[in-house]
Write an enzyme that holds these catalytic residues in place. Structure first.
Site, PDB file in Angstrom:
ATOM      1  CG  ASP A 246       6.706 -17.520 -30.528  1.00 21.50           C
ATOM      2  OD1 ASP A 246       7.267 -17.591 -29.421  1.00 21.50           O
ATOM      3  OD2 ASP A 246       7.342 -17.470 -31.601  1.00 21.50           O
ATOM      4  CG  HIS A 269       6.437 -21.702 -28.534  1.00 18.76           C
ATOM      5  ND1 HIS A 269       7.323 -21.131 -29.430  1.00 18.76           N
ATOM      6  CD2 HIS A 269       5.718 -22.609 -29.259  1.00 18.76           C
ATOM      7  CE1 HIS A 269       7.127 -21.655 -30.633  1.00 18.76           C
ATOM      8  NE2 HIS A 269       6.162 -22.556 -30.551  1.00 18.76           N
TER       9      HIS A 269
END
Length: 422
Positions: A246, A269
């Site tokens: 993430d 991310h």
């Protein structure tokens, strides 16, 4: 000088009772953290070894209560203290290390062993926002966590329980290290592997420094943010490697005066501000700088994301500078329609004074700059200064390499690739 003298006199009066740490000296604290990592803290620091309180380094015996008793002894010691986690493998369930502590200087947690989390989710009562993270430090004024050791969350055994891809109101899995209401803290040298949820979570804390840590999880591990923070001020992250599933670093409501420098991110991310506008009465985000960092094959580069809700707040004073991107899917992105396809109202979060300076590298998508701002609160003061990104995606894509802007007032300076929005 007079004010300084008064503070020092008050500290001298209170320090005997463990109520005052004195003025925080960052340089001295960083040196002390380095000494702690090397085990060279001097004879004036009393060591509290978890082995002396019954912990078993066999990787099979649960040592939760032994770790907690060791911490309590070190925390309540009226002198300089260090909790020692030596070499070996220790199994542990969720533990709360809670202050305030009585030490006159920063409490040291020296980590040289491997600490493994219980994998059975029954230990954590399902995870969530109370005390069910794995290792929580709470209400501590002056803390050093340093060493060559590893925290292993054993997340691969429970990632299948994560349902956030299907539910917006999902319950997050336990974070490996959670710091809440912690001031004057340094985290240095440690490693985190495969957390169940976030690697490091910081909330309601101030004056927090993270240096030379290594956070590792697979790119497909769900919601394993590297460093996640909220309602915290003056956080500095430097010389750190983050590979996760993430956001490498995520900053949500109330994050102010955040510095992220010399961080290597990927997979993951990218660096994210938000999501914002998710809760009522959110505190503003301001004073963010991400500088001299590199991102490799991440889903996003630098992102600001807000929900389409009626919750108003501001995000301003943001600098993304001197960044190198390698095959990043969305290098520069503002998304004010994040995760809210069923809502029609525009986001009430105001984004302003955002600077992208000296961003270079390659993009895995044809739209390398995507600024999707709110119709009712257009982005103000967006500056792109010397952006040099080249397309490095599939060769059979005939779309032009471009920028996309909606409801954004953008000023361009210097070289621009992709070309500016019309």
């Amino acid at each position: 000088m007079a004010a300084f003298a008064i503070v020092m006199m008050v500290c001298l009066v209170l320090i005997h009772g463990g109520q005052c740490k004195g003025l925080f000296n960052a340089a001295e604290a960083l040196h002390k953290a380095k000494d702690a990592e090397n085990g060279d803290v001097g004879p004036d620091v009393k060591a509290f070894n978890v082995l002396g309180y019954g912990a078993k380094p066999d990787g099979k015996t649960d040592s939760s209560i032994n770790f907690r008793r060791t911490f309590e002894a070190a925390c309540n010691f009226h002198g300089d203290a260090m909790m020692v986690i030596p070499e070996g493998e220790f199994l542990m369930g969720p533990v709360l290390f809670s202050g305030p502590c009585s030490n006159p200087s920063l409490l040291i947690i020296q980590v040289n062993g491997i600490v493994k989390a219980q994998s059975n989710m029954a230990y954590y009562r399902g995870g969530g926002d109370d005390d069910t993270d794995w290792i929580t430090f709470q209400a501590i004024d002056g803390l050093i966590v340093s060493g060559r050791g590893t925290f292993h969350g054993q997340g691969s055994q429970v990632w299948g329980f994560n349902d956030c891809a299907r539910k917006s109101n999902c319950v997050r899995l336990p974070a490996t290290l959670k710091f809440i209401k912690v001031t004057d803290a340094i985290i240095r040298g440690i490693k985190s592997i495969d957390p169940k949820g976030f690697h490091i979570m910081i909330s309601m804390s101030r004056n927090f420094r993270i240096f030379s840590v290594d956070l590792q999880a697979p790119g497909d591990s769900p919601n394993t943010d590297g460093i996640h923070m909220s309602k915290s001020d003056l956080v500095k992250i430097s010389k750190t490697v983050i590979a996760t599933g993430d956001d490498c670093v995520s900053m949500i409501h109330g994050s102010t005066n955040i510095s992220i420098k010399k961080v290597i991110c990927g997979p993951g991310h990218g660096f994210s501000i938000g999501s914002l506008g998710h809760y009522d009465d959110e505190a503003d985000v301001s004073g963010i700088i991400v500088k001299n960092c590199s991102l490799r094959e991440t889903d996003n580069g630098v992102r600001i994301k807000t929900y389409k809700t009626d919750s108003p707040s501001k995000a301003s004073g943001i600098i993304f500078q001197d960044l190198i991107m390698t095959r990043v899917r969305n290098p520069i992105i503002i998304d004010q329609e994040y995760g809210n396809t069923k809502y029609s109202q525009p986001s009430k979060v105001r984004i302003s004074d955002v600077h992208y300076i000296n961003i270079r590298g390659t993009s895995a998508s044809k739209v390398a700059v995507d600024l999707l701002c709110s119709a009712s609160n257009p982005c103000q003061g967006i500056h792109l200064d010397n952006v040099n990104l080249q397309y490095a995606g599939p060769p059979n894509d005939d779309m032009p390499f471009s920028s996309n802007c909606r409801n954004a007032r953008v000023a361009y300076h210097g070289f621009q690739s992709p070309p500016p929005c019309r």
